[in-house]
Scaffold this motif. Sequence first.
Motif, PDB file in Angstrom:
ATOM      1  N   GLU A  63       0.836  -1.206   0.000  1.00 41.16           N
ATOM      2  CA  GLU A  63       0.000   0.000   0.000  1.00 41.16           C
ATOM      3  C   GLU A  63       0.869   1.254   0.000  1.00 41.16           C
ATOM      4  OE1 GLU A  63      -2.348  -0.512   3.459  1.00 41.16           O
ATOM      5  OE2 GLU A  63      -3.781  -1.889   2.515  1.00 41.16           O
ATOM      6  N   TRP A  64       1.959   1.197   0.718  1.00 41.94           N
ATOM      7  CA  TRP A  64       2.894   2.330   0.783  1.00 41.94           C
ATOM      8  C   TRP A  64       3.436   2.637  -0.611  1.00 41.94           C
ATOM      9  CZ3 TRP A  64       7.614   2.316   4.697  1.00 41.94           C
ATOM     10  CH2 TRP A  64       8.172   3.606   4.737  1.00 41.94           C
ATOM     11  N   ARG A  65       3.908   1.613  -1.306  1.00 41.00           N
ATOM     12  CA  ARG A  65       4.433   1.809  -2.666  1.00 41.00           C
ATOM     13  C   ARG A  65       3.354   2.360  -3.593  1.00 41.00           C
ATOM     14  NH1 ARG A  65       6.718  -3.702  -2.250  1.00 41.00           N
ATOM     15  NH2 ARG A  65       8.930  -3.558  -1.690  1.00 41.00           N
TER      16      ARG A  65
ATOM     17  N   LYS B   4       0.642   4.112  -2.926  1.00 40.41           N
ATOM     18  CA  LYS B   4       0.249   5.498  -2.653  1.00 40.41           C
ATOM     19  C   LYS B   4       1.320   6.486  -3.101  1.00 40.41           C
ATOM     20  CE  LYS B   4      -2.990   4.410   1.034  1.00 40.41           C
ATOM     21  NZ  LYS B   4      -3.325   4.510   2.460  1.00 40.41           N
TER      22      LYS B   4
ATOM     23  N   PHE C 230       3.244   9.813   3.140  1.00 47.27           N
ATOM     24  CA  PHE C 230       4.582   9.231   3.277  1.00 47.27           C
ATOM     25  C   PHE C 230       5.079   9.330   4.721  1.00 47.27           C
ATOM     26  CE2 PHE C 230       9.224   9.552   3.227  1.00 47.27           C
ATOM     27  CZ  PHE C 230       9.560   8.406   2.519  1.00 47.27           C
TER      28      PHE C 230
ATOM     29  N   TYR D  97       3.518   6.730   7.021  1.00 45.58           N
ATOM     30  CA  TYR D  97       4.114   5.399   6.878  1.00 45.58           C
ATOM     31  C   TYR D  97       5.504   5.348   7.519  1.00 45.58           C
ATOM     32  CZ  TYR D  97       0.540   3.361   3.845  1.00 45.58           C
ATOM     33  OH  TYR D  97      -0.632   2.841   3.356  1.00 45.58           O
TER      34      TYR D  97
ATOM     35  N   THR E  75      13.016   1.638   4.476  1.00 48.97           N
ATOM     36  CA  THR E  75      12.715   3.067   4.521  1.00 48.97           C
ATOM     37  C   THR E  75      13.614   3.843   3.557  1.00 48.97           C
ATOM     38  OG1 THR E  75      14.186   3.303   6.448  1.00 48.97           O
ATOM     39  CG2 THR E  75      11.837   3.023   6.872  1.00 48.97           C
TER      40      THR E  75
ATOM     41  N   MET F  83      12.170   3.455   0.168  1.00 46.16           N
ATOM     42  CA  MET F  83      10.955   4.262   0.045  1.00 46.16           C
ATOM     43  C   MET F  83      11.294   5.740  -0.107  1.00 46.16           C
ATOM     44  SD  MET F  83       8.437   2.344  -0.221  1.00 46.16           S
ATOM     45  CE  MET F  83       7.711   0.763   0.195  1.00 46.16           C
TER      46      MET F  83
END
Length: 287
Positions: A241-243, A245, A259, A262, A275, A278
């Motif tokens: 989900e992080w990737r 968004k 961001f 997360y 991290t 990301m």
Amino acid sequence: MTKSARERERERERERERDGASRPPHAVSHCEKRSDEAIFKERLPRLDSNRKSMARNDRQGPYYLKMDVRSFFTSIDQHILYNLITKKIKNEEILWLAKTIIFHDCAHDIPPKVQSQPSLFDRLPPEKSLFTVKRGKGLPIGNLTSQFFANVYMNELDQFVKHKLKAKFYLRYVDDFLITEQDKTKLEEFRVKIENFMKENLALTLHSDKCFIKPVSDGIDFVGFMVKPEYILIRNRVVGEWRWKIRKIKNEAKRKQVFDSYMAHAIWANAHWLTRKMELRMEKACA
């Protein structure tokens, strides 16, 4: 791991345990006026400390019982909830307000404002909608009062597990809870007693597909983390989900806000390289 690395790890562990100990040990609702970071400060270090303590006692590995309530918010019995409140509250004005909120039929009293495709309602299981459950059942998901009342309701379970079953390592987050023990047979007994207690006292049923006993060495999936005996990881679904968004959110300010949330989640896991990756993805998205 070098000696200095071990020392740093111990310092981080002590710091997290101090953060967790600074908050009261009551159960936490997911929509109280507290940030997710505050909840992780309280819950994750306690879970991390519990599994490390048990692992030190038995290197062959303790077990954990994880349980989940079926259709929790729509299954709360309004009469049971109100009776629990009357046991503690005697002020007539507060009781009137509580009764008004608890027994308000929001699904039928006021025409609902439909904000999604009506066809999506047909895909919703009947037991998960206030439009289809029996009268006298359920609280509206999302209301701050519902989150508070849910904790009042589940406090009965907390007291039963801690004072009747005498479970030492017990954690609950809304309707998702777990117990860790050295003895697997004891967890089997706990499971039966908890299921009977919830059925007889709270009119709740457990989700059979989400209730199980596993070795702690397999990892404990809890509040968005996979807690292993030697480290803590972020759940794969959360990472995905992080990737997604980072890639899909076009508004720069909104993307930065998401961001940061997360990143606040990630600091409680062993996620240094994740991290960093990301951050590189974020830099690329903002370029």
